[in-house]
Design a protein around this motif. Structure first.
Motif, short mmCIF file in Angstrom:
data_model
loop_
_atom_site.label_atom_id
_atom_site.label_comp_id
_atom_site.label_asym_id
_atom_site.label_seq_id
_atom_site.Cartn_x
_atom_site.Cartn_y
_atom_site.Cartn_z
N SER A 160 0.89 -1.76 -0.15
CA SER A 160 0.12 0.04 0.30
C SER A 160 1.03 1.37 -0.03
O SER A 160 2.21 1.19 0.10
CB SER A 160 -0.78 -0.17 1.19
N THR A 161 -0.01 2.91 -0.22
CA THR A 161 0.59 3.38 -0.08
C THR A 161 0.69 3.84 1.04
O THR A 161 -1.01 4.07 1.95
CB THR A 161 -0.31 4.74 -0.96
N CYS A 162 1.26 4.91 1.49
CA CYS A 162 0.85 5.39 3.33
C CYS A 162 1.53 7.26 2.91
O CYS A 162 2.14 7.02 2.33
CB CYS A 162 1.43 4.91 4.11
N ALA A 163 0.35 7.81 3.91
CA ALA A 163 1.32 9.58 3.64
C ALA A 163 1.01 9.88 5.31
O ALA A 163 0.34 9.59 6.30
CB ALA A 163 0.63 10.56 2.98
N VAL A 164 2.22 10.24 6.17
CA VAL A 164 2.13 10.85 7.41
C VAL A 164 3.16 11.96 7.58
O VAL A 164 3.72 12.57 6.68
CB VAL A 164 3.45 9.90 7.87
N PHE A 165 2.13 13.41 7.96
CA PHE A 165 1.73 14.57 8.09
C PHE A 165 2.65 14.66 9.62
O PHE A 165 1.89 14.54 10.51
CB PHE A 165 0.56 14.94 8.37
N GLY A 166 4.00 15.02 9.80
CA GLY A 166 4.87 15.74 10.80
C GLY A 166 5.29 14.45 10.96
O GLY A 166 4.96 12.83 11.07
N LEU A 167 6.94 14.58 11.24
CA LEU A 167 7.56 13.44 10.86
C LEU A 167 8.77 13.72 12.15
O LEU A 167 9.99 14.22 12.77
CB LEU A 167 9.01 14.40 9.98
N GLY A 168 7.66 14.59 13.45
CA GLY A 168 8.65 13.72 15.14
C GLY A 168 8.78 12.38 14.99
O GLY A 168 8.36 12.05 14.58
N GLY A 169 8.59 12.54 16.65
CA GLY A 169 8.98 11.27 17.04
C GLY A 169 7.82 10.49 16.68
O GLY A 169 7.69 8.85 16.56
N ILE A 170 6.75 11.03 16.87
CA ILE A 170 5.33 9.82 16.52
C ILE A 170 5.46 9.69 15.00
O ILE A 170 4.92 8.73 14.69
CB ILE A 170 3.99 10.36 17.22
N GLY A 171 5.61 10.42 14.37
CA GLY A 171 5.35 10.61 13.00
C GLY A 171 6.36 9.20 12.66
O GLY A 171 5.89 8.39 11.55
N LEU A 172 7.68 9.46 13.22
CA LEU A 172 8.66 8.90 12.28
C LEU A 172 8.45 7.20 13.08
O LEU A 172 8.67 5.96 12.12
CB LEU A 172 10.03 8.80 12.77
N SER A 173 7.87 6.90 14.20
CA SER A 173 7.03 5.85 14.68
C SER A 173 6.32 5.42 14.05
O SER A 173 6.03 3.88 13.77
CB SER A 173 6.53 5.65 16.00
N VAL A 174 5.16 5.49 12.60
CA VAL A 174 4.03 5.61 12.51
C VAL A 174 5.20 4.65 11.18
O VAL A 174 4.42 3.77 10.29
CB VAL A 174 3.62 7.00 12.16
N ILE A 175 5.85 5.70 10.27
CA ILE A 175 6.31 5.26 9.66
C ILE A 175 7.13 3.84 9.46
O ILE A 175 7.27 2.46 8.80
CB ILE A 175 7.72 6.38 8.90
N MET A 176 7.95 3.66 10.96
CA MET A 176 8.51 2.60 11.12
C MET A 176 7.14 1.47 10.84
O MET A 176 7.41 0.47 10.58
CB MET A 176 9.39 2.52 12.55
N GLY A 177 5.94 1.70 11.58
CA GLY A 177 4.79 0.86 11.63
C GLY A 177 5.01 0.11 10.16
O GLY A 177 4.26 -0.98 10.05
N CYS A 178 4.57 1.64 9.02
CA CYS A 178 3.95 1.61 8.20
C CYS A 178 5.15 0.15 6.80
O CYS A 178 4.62 -0.42 6.35
CB CYS A 178 4.17 2.41 7.16
N LYS A 179 6.11 0.28 7.39
CA LYS A 179 7.50 -0.72 6.47
C LYS A 179 6.72 -1.84 7.12
O LYS A 179 7.01 -2.40 6.40
CB LYS A 179 8.79 0.35 7.70
N ALA A 180 6.66 -2.37 8.61
CA ALA A 180 7.08 -2.98 8.80
C ALA A 180 5.54 -3.58 8.92
O ALA A 180 5.75 -4.71 8.46
CB ALA A 180 7.09 -3.47 10.58
N ALA A 181 4.72 -3.14 8.12
CA ALA A 181 3.65 -3.77 7.64
C ALA A 181 3.51 -3.81 6.17
O ALA A 181 2.37 -4.75 5.51
CB ALA A 181 2.01 -3.08 8.24
N GLY A 182 4.65 -3.93 5.45
CA GLY A 182 4.70 -3.95 4.01
C GLY A 182 4.48 -2.97 3.44
O GLY A 182 3.93 -3.14 1.77
N ALA A 183 3.85 -2.22 3.69
CA ALA A 183 4.04 -0.49 2.57
C ALA A 183 5.05 -0.26 1.77
O ALA A 183 6.24 -0.72 2.11
CB ALA A 183 3.65 0.51 3.17
#
Length: 375
Positions: A194-217
């Motif tokens: 899938s394609t994901c977009a993350v608004f805000g690249l602080g600690g939480i935003g980067l953690s979202v990115i790590m979660g999206c990557k782990a999920a296979g986006a």
């Protein structure tokens, strides 16, 4: 020296009033009462939630000791405590887990109803605090407080973790990392490819990115007006980063053009009205899922076009990643120890507690992802 049952004198960062700097003070920490524990704090992160209390966006009485993202060691326990013992390494929990309410017993929710019934007024269950400074009571924050060498909380608001876990890293599981990582895995349930977009690249935003990557986006787009955060976002797993200020048209249109209208998941990790609505408008109109993670000031209300939902989008909130904290935080620590994710990607600064004001300056100036305070 055995300190059980005795008042402990220690250093703490006390906030005496709204929008004031923190003051390092000598405080007295009373022994724990029934079903309470006293912790020695080992490390604690500086979170935007703490800053919201400083600015008044989140109510707290004063004077107060803030802090909630931490790792500690149980120093002593009160009468009736059975879940932990002195010497245990723990992560404090920002929400309770009573195990009995409609949320705790449901597999799809984690916001314990005890949190709604017992609003945080800065005191323990008996209506008093365990902190004293200069002869005055000092209030707790989120039923806890971690900007202090020692603190007192309920045994039901901590969970025991691996004794070998590095405290200056796994403290992030107490808030930032679990919040973002779980938003992708538990709330959005990001799908492979899938394609994901993350608004805000602080600690939480980067953690979202790590979660999206782990999920296979397959495509993860980071969005922030501070390009200094792009390098960290890319290291965490973003495939590209964009700055809304570089475009003249709405960011939702930019993303639509970039992806051929294929953004399946969006995440708002800032806490701004405009970006919450932008994130909703940016996901696919018929099946997109947008997750709100950021916290708006309590006086703010969202206004949006309901047609954004009528065509099929899903808009949902997520608190602390949707994890069942008492059970899941120890598992996340075990996953970290097994190198399933890297918390170093979130840590940009480590400072002693007496430099807490410098840490908040780094946060407010956009110069850090996460600052860790040590004792």
């Amino acid at each position: 020296m055995n300190t059980a049952g005795k008042v402990i004198k220690c250093k703490a960062a006390v906030l005496w009033g709204l929008k004031q700097p923190f003051s390092i003070e000598d405080v007295e920490v009373a022994p724990p009462k029934a079903h309470e524990i006293r912790l020695k704090i080992l490390a604690t992160g500086i979170c935007h939630t703490d800053d919201n209390a400083v600015t008044g966006n989140l109510y707290t009485p004063f004077p107060v000791i803030l802090g909630h993202e931490a790792t500690g060691i149980v120093e002593s326990i009160g009468e009736g405590v059975t879940t932990v013992k002195p010497g245990d390494k723990v992560i404090p929990l920002s929400i309770s887990h009573c195990g009995k309410c409609s949320s705790c017993i449901n597999t799809n929710g984690n916001f314990c109803m005890e949190m709604l019934l017992n609003t945080d007024q800065g005191v323990r269950s008996d209506g008093t605090t365990r902190f004293t400074c200069k002869g005055k009571p000092v209030y707790h924050f989120l039923k806890f407080s971690s900007f202090t060498e020692y603190t007192v909380t309920s045994e039901f608001l901590v969970t025991k973790i691996d004794a070998a876990a590095p405290p200056e890293k796994v403290c992030l599981i107490g808030c930032a990392f679990s919040t973002g990582y779980g938003a992708a895995l538990n709330a959005a349930k990001v799908t492979p490819g899938s394609t994901c977009a993350v608004f805000g690249l602080g600690g939480i935003g980067l953690s979202v990115i790590m979660g999206c990557k782990a999920a296979g986006a397959s495509r993860i787009i980071g969005i922030d007006i501070n390009p200094r955060k792009f390098e960290r976002a890319m290291a965490a797993g973003a495939t590209e980063c964009i700055n809304p200020k570089d475009y003249t048209k709405p960011i939702s249109e930019v993303l639509k053009d970039m992806t051929d209208n294929s953004v399946g998941y969006t995440f708002e990790a800032i806490g701004h009205h405009e970006t919450m609505v932008d994130a909703l408008a940016s996901c696919h109109p018929s099946h997109g899922i947008s997750v709100i993670i950021g916290i708006l000031p309590s006086s703010k209300m969202l206004t949006y076009d309901p047609m954004l939902l009528l065509t099929g989008r899903t808009w949902k909130g997520c608190f602390l990643g949707g994890w069942k904290l008492k059970d899941d935080f120890p598992k996340l620590v075990s996953d970290f120890m097994a190198k399933k994710f890297d918390l170093d990607q979130l840590i940009t600064h480590v400072l002693p507690i007496n430099k807490i004001n410098e840490g908040f300056d780094l946060l407010n100036n956009g110069e850090c992802i996460r600052t860790i305070l040590t004792f």
